[in-house]
Design a protein around this motif. Structure first.
Motif, mmCIF file in Angstrom:
data_model
loop_
_atom_site.group_PDB
_atom_site.id
_atom_site.type_symbol
_atom_site.label_atom_id
_atom_site.label_comp_id
_atom_site.label_asym_id
_atom_site.label_seq_id
_atom_site.Cartn_x
_atom_site.Cartn_y
_atom_site.Cartn_z
ATOM 1 N N TYR A 114 -6.497 -38.940 -47.321
ATOM 2 C CA TYR A 114 -7.292 -40.169 -46.289
ATOM 3 C C TYR A 114 -9.210 -40.900 -47.504
ATOM 4 C CZ TYR A 114 -3.749 -38.658 -43.508
ATOM 5 O OH TYR A 114 -2.206 -38.166 -43.143
ATOM 6 N N ALA A 115 -8.884 -41.897 -47.096
ATOM 7 C CA ALA A 115 -10.349 -42.309 -47.292
ATOM 8 C C ALA A 115 -11.257 -42.201 -46.002
ATOM 9 C CB ALA A 115 -10.683 -43.471 -47.439
ATOM 10 N N PRO A 116 -12.235 -41.821 -46.023
ATOM 11 C CA PRO A 116 -13.432 -41.573 -44.977
ATOM 12 C C PRO A 116 -12.516 -42.623 -43.576
ATOM 13 C CG PRO A 116 -14.499 -41.051 -46.053
ATOM 14 C CD PRO A 116 -13.272 -42.021 -46.588
ATOM 15 N N ASP A 117 -12.952 -42.274 -42.339
ATOM 16 C CA ASP A 117 -11.887 -43.070 -41.070
ATOM 17 C C ASP A 117 -13.464 -44.621 -41.478
ATOM 18 O OD1 ASP A 117 -10.342 -41.500 -40.748
ATOM 19 O OD2 ASP A 117 -11.547 -40.630 -38.949
ATOM 20 N N GLU A 118 -14.266 -44.560 -41.340
ATOM 21 C CA GLU A 118 -15.417 -45.885 -41.315
ATOM 22 C C GLU A 118 -14.811 -46.822 -42.348
ATOM 23 O OE1 GLU A 118 -18.024 -42.025 -40.805
ATOM 24 O OE2 GLU A 118 -16.126 -42.763 -41.469
ATOM 25 N N GLN A 119 -14.109 -46.468 -43.445
ATOM 26 C CA GLN A 119 -13.694 -47.167 -44.603
ATOM 27 C C GLN A 119 -12.094 -47.439 -43.851
ATOM 28 O OE1 GLN A 119 -15.105 -48.212 -47.052
ATOM 29 N NE2 GLN A 119 -16.844 -47.493 -47.011
ATOM 30 N N LEU A 120 -11.093 -46.353 -43.736
ATOM 31 C CA LEU A 120 -10.439 -46.771 -43.456
ATOM 32 C C LEU A 120 -9.452 -48.167 -42.069
ATOM 33 C CD1 LEU A 120 -7.663 -43.912 -43.688
ATOM 34 C CD2 LEU A 120 -7.728 -45.995 -45.227
ATOM 35 N N ALA A 121 -10.813 -47.849 -41.510
ATOM 36 C CA ALA A 121 -10.852 -48.438 -40.081
ATOM 37 C C ALA A 121 -11.034 -50.355 -40.138
ATOM 38 C CB ALA A 121 -12.666 -48.236 -39.386
ATOM 39 N N LEU A 122 -11.544 -50.749 -41.538
ATOM 40 C CA LEU A 122 -12.233 -52.101 -41.872
ATOM 41 C C LEU A 122 -11.731 -52.863 -42.983
ATOM 42 C CD1 LEU A 122 -16.114 -50.854 -41.957
ATOM 43 C CD2 LEU A 122 -14.694 -52.788 -40.224
ATOM 44 N N ILE A 123 -10.106 -51.739 -42.830
ATOM 45 C CA ILE A 123 -9.247 -52.954 -44.312
ATOM 46 C C ILE A 123 -8.117 -54.361 -43.640
ATOM 47 C CG2 ILE A 123 -9.790 -50.859 -46.003
ATOM 48 C CD1 ILE A 123 -6.722 -50.350 -44.878
ATOM 49 N N THR A 124 -8.674 -53.808 -42.844
ATOM 50 C CA THR A 124 -6.902 -54.690 -42.409
ATOM 51 C C THR A 124 -7.793 -56.378 -41.902
ATOM 52 O OG1 THR A 124 -5.906 -52.930 -40.542
ATOM 53 C CG2 THR A 124 -5.828 -55.319 -40.151
ATOM 54 N N VAL A 125 -8.387 -56.654 -40.882
ATOM 55 C CA VAL A 125 -8.861 -57.813 -40.903
ATOM 56 C C VAL A 125 -9.248 -58.528 -42.315
ATOM 57 C CG1 VAL A 125 -10.660 -59.475 -40.112
ATOM 58 C CG2 VAL A 125 -9.182 -57.957 -38.752
ATOM 59 N N ASN A 126 -10.323 -57.465 -43.140
ATOM 60 C CA ASN A 126 -11.104 -58.658 -44.071
ATOM 61 C C ASN A 126 -10.044 -58.212 -45.222
ATOM 62 O OD1 ASN A 126 -14.476 -57.349 -43.519
ATOM 63 N ND2 ASN A 126 -13.039 -59.351 -42.275
ATOM 64 N N GLY A 127 -8.998 -57.220 -45.243
ATOM 65 C CA GLY A 127 -8.143 -57.346 -46.526
ATOM 66 C C GLY A 127 -7.537 -57.693 -46.357
ATOM 67 N N PHE A 128 -6.609 -57.737 -45.394
ATOM 68 C CA PHE A 128 -5.671 -58.969 -45.715
ATOM 69 C C PHE A 128 -5.859 -60.266 -45.752
ATOM 70 C CE2 PHE A 128 -2.808 -56.449 -42.859
ATOM 71 C CZ PHE A 128 -1.734 -55.852 -43.754
ATOM 72 N N THR A 129 -7.360 -61.048 -45.578
ATOM 73 C CA THR A 129 -7.876 -62.168 -45.199
ATOM 74 C C THR A 129 -8.317 -62.202 -46.970
ATOM 75 O OG1 THR A 129 -8.676 -62.068 -43.513
ATOM 76 C CG2 THR A 129 -9.679 -63.447 -44.803
ATOM 77 N N ALA A 130 -8.787 -61.291 -47.651
ATOM 78 C CA ALA A 130 -9.003 -61.497 -49.132
ATOM 79 C C ALA A 130 -7.744 -60.914 -50.409
ATOM 80 C CB ALA A 130 -10.123 -59.813 -49.766
ATOM 81 N N TYR A 131 -6.799 -60.551 -49.498
ATOM 82 C CA TYR A 131 -5.586 -60.692 -50.048
ATOM 83 C C TYR A 131 -4.767 -61.743 -50.461
ATOM 84 C CZ TYR A 131 -0.946 -58.946 -51.203
ATOM 85 O OH TYR A 131 0.628 -58.473 -52.152
ATOM 86 N N PHE A 132 -4.889 -62.761 -48.999
ATOM 87 C CA PHE A 132 -4.724 -64.305 -48.600
ATOM 88 C C PHE A 132 -5.208 -64.912 -50.234
ATOM 89 C CE2 PHE A 132 -2.131 -62.487 -44.579
ATOM 90 C CZ PHE A 132 -1.523 -61.823 -44.893
ATOM 91 N N LEU A 133 -5.992 -64.909 -49.563
ATOM 92 C CA LEU A 133 -6.772 -66.285 -50.394
ATOM 93 C C LEU A 133 -6.689 -65.772 -52.042
ATOM 94 C CD1 LEU A 133 -10.732 -65.469 -48.506
ATOM 95 C CD2 LEU A 133 -9.575 -67.600 -48.595
ATOM 96 N N LEU A 134 -6.438 -64.471 -52.569
ATOM 97 C CA LEU A 134 -6.143 -64.566 -53.887
ATOM 98 C C LEU A 134 -4.497 -64.967 -54.211
ATOM 99 C CD1 LEU A 134 -7.621 -61.109 -55.567
ATOM 100 C CD2 LEU A 134 -8.021 -64.052 -55.609
ATOM 101 N N ARG A 135 -3.523 -64.754 -53.077
ATOM 102 C CA ARG A 135 -2.209 -64.696 -53.528
ATOM 103 C C ARG A 135 -1.614 -66.364 -52.867
ATOM 104 N NH1 ARG A 135 0.193 -60.136 -55.147
ATOM 105 N NH2 ARG A 135 -1.278 -58.774 -55.732
#
Length: 331
Positions: A114-135
């Motif tokens: 696992y990555a640190p909890d602080e990192q995992l806690a932030l990948i949902t909203v911004n992660g999906f946003t970045a993914y969808f912007l590129l795809r």
């Protein structure tokens, strides 16, 4: 046994609209899980929601839009999860609580290590946003270029990493010179300062890259500057307004260059994908975080009893905040 949960009782200033309450522990129903919340990513949307500036959640509710936790208890028909598993909450989940009862099928298991909890806690909203912007907006292929402003934002940083993984070049615009080496280390192809963007020679160099997709989080005159930077018949996708202004784009950019401007909502990306595919992407983002490929700059962490300090911090901007705020409910 009891636990603490933050409640948004009505819309208004966080000092009056938010209340920390004591709740009694529950047992899960057959298809549910009890999740111990390890970390919650906080956003300006949390502040806007509390105040009622943007009605993103009905009241009363538990605030928050994303988080990571550990399975504490499972119902008898809760599927493949087991107690002790690290899980991501589905986007939009009110996570500012020490414990949460939730359908087990909605959780995404995080692979080890696992990555640190602080990192995992932030990948949902911004992660999906970045993914969808590129795809979802332009058929990018290896070697293509994308230009984005607000490149130091968390979405911007994730977009840099995701683009590098796909072999797509990024031209990134920032306001502070000190950010340039940070973004280059993350995988940015080129970084320029906002004040240089209108320079004739720099603009000429940008246009030589034949960029078709521009990502705009700033709005205002920045939208027009992106329009000047992309090739004819290119596309600008706006997903934010740092300036709190409307997107400004001239008639001549629309008329002569045939530029298209589109708005983006992360929710649209979910609508075009199955639940199974969404969970696959969610897990892929977690793996990239585990491998330190998706890295968030953390400004501060707060315990749940310091929620007002956390809300005051997310209201700050630029170098006054300089990173993301994370709530650690059980610390």
């Amino acid at each position: 046994m009891s636990y603490l949960s933050l409640k948004l009782t009505h819309y208004g200033p966080p000092e009056s609209s938010l209340q920390l309450t004591e709740c009694q522990e529950e047992n899960p129903n057959p298809e549910e899980a009890i999740v111990h919340i390890d970390a919650v990513g906080m956003h300006i949307a949390d502040s806007l929601t509390a105040r009622g500036t943007e009605i993103l959640k009905p009241v009363p509710c538990i605030p928050g839009f994303e988080g990571v936790g550990t399975v504490k208890k499972l119902g008898s028909k809760a599927g493949d999860l087991k107690e002790g598993d690290k899980v991501l909450l589905p986007m939009g989940t009110g996570a500012m609580t020490q414990q949460l009862k939730i359908p087990a099928s909605s959780l995404t298991k995080v692979p080890e290590p696992y990555a640190p909890d602080e990192q995992l806690a932030l990948i949902t909203v911004n992660g999906f946003t970045a993914y969808f912007l590129l795809r979802d907006y332009w058929p990018l292929k290896e070697g293509d270029w994308v230009i984005q402003n607000a490149a130091n934002s968390n979405v911007g940083r994730y977009l840099i990493a995701l683009a590098k993984e796909e072999g797509v070049n990024t031209l990134n615009i920032v306001r502070r010179k000190s950010l340039i080496p940070e973004l280059i280390e993350l995988g940015a192809t080129e970084v320029i300062l906002d004040r240089e963007h209108s320079d004739e020679k720099i603009l000429e160099n940008i246009l030589s890259k034949n960029i078709k997709l521009a990502i705009d989080a700033v709005a205002g005159q920045a939208t027009e500057q992106l329009a000047k930077s992309i090739s004819d018949e290119g596309l600008i996708v706006n997903y934010g307004t740092v300036t709190k202004e409307m997107c400004h784009i001239s008639f001549w950019s629309l008329f002569r260059k045939k530029i298209t401007l589109k708005g983006m909502s992360t929710l649209n990306g979910f609508e075009t994908r199955t639940e199974e595919r969404v969970k696959e992407i969610h897990q892929d983002l977690a793996v990239m975080a585990n491998q330190s490929m998706l890295q968030t700059k953390i400004a501060a962490t707060y315990g749940i009893e310091d929620y007002l300090k956390a809300y005051r911090h997310i209201d700050q901007t630029g170098k006054e905040r300089d990173g993301k705020i994370v709530l650690l409910p059980n610390n």
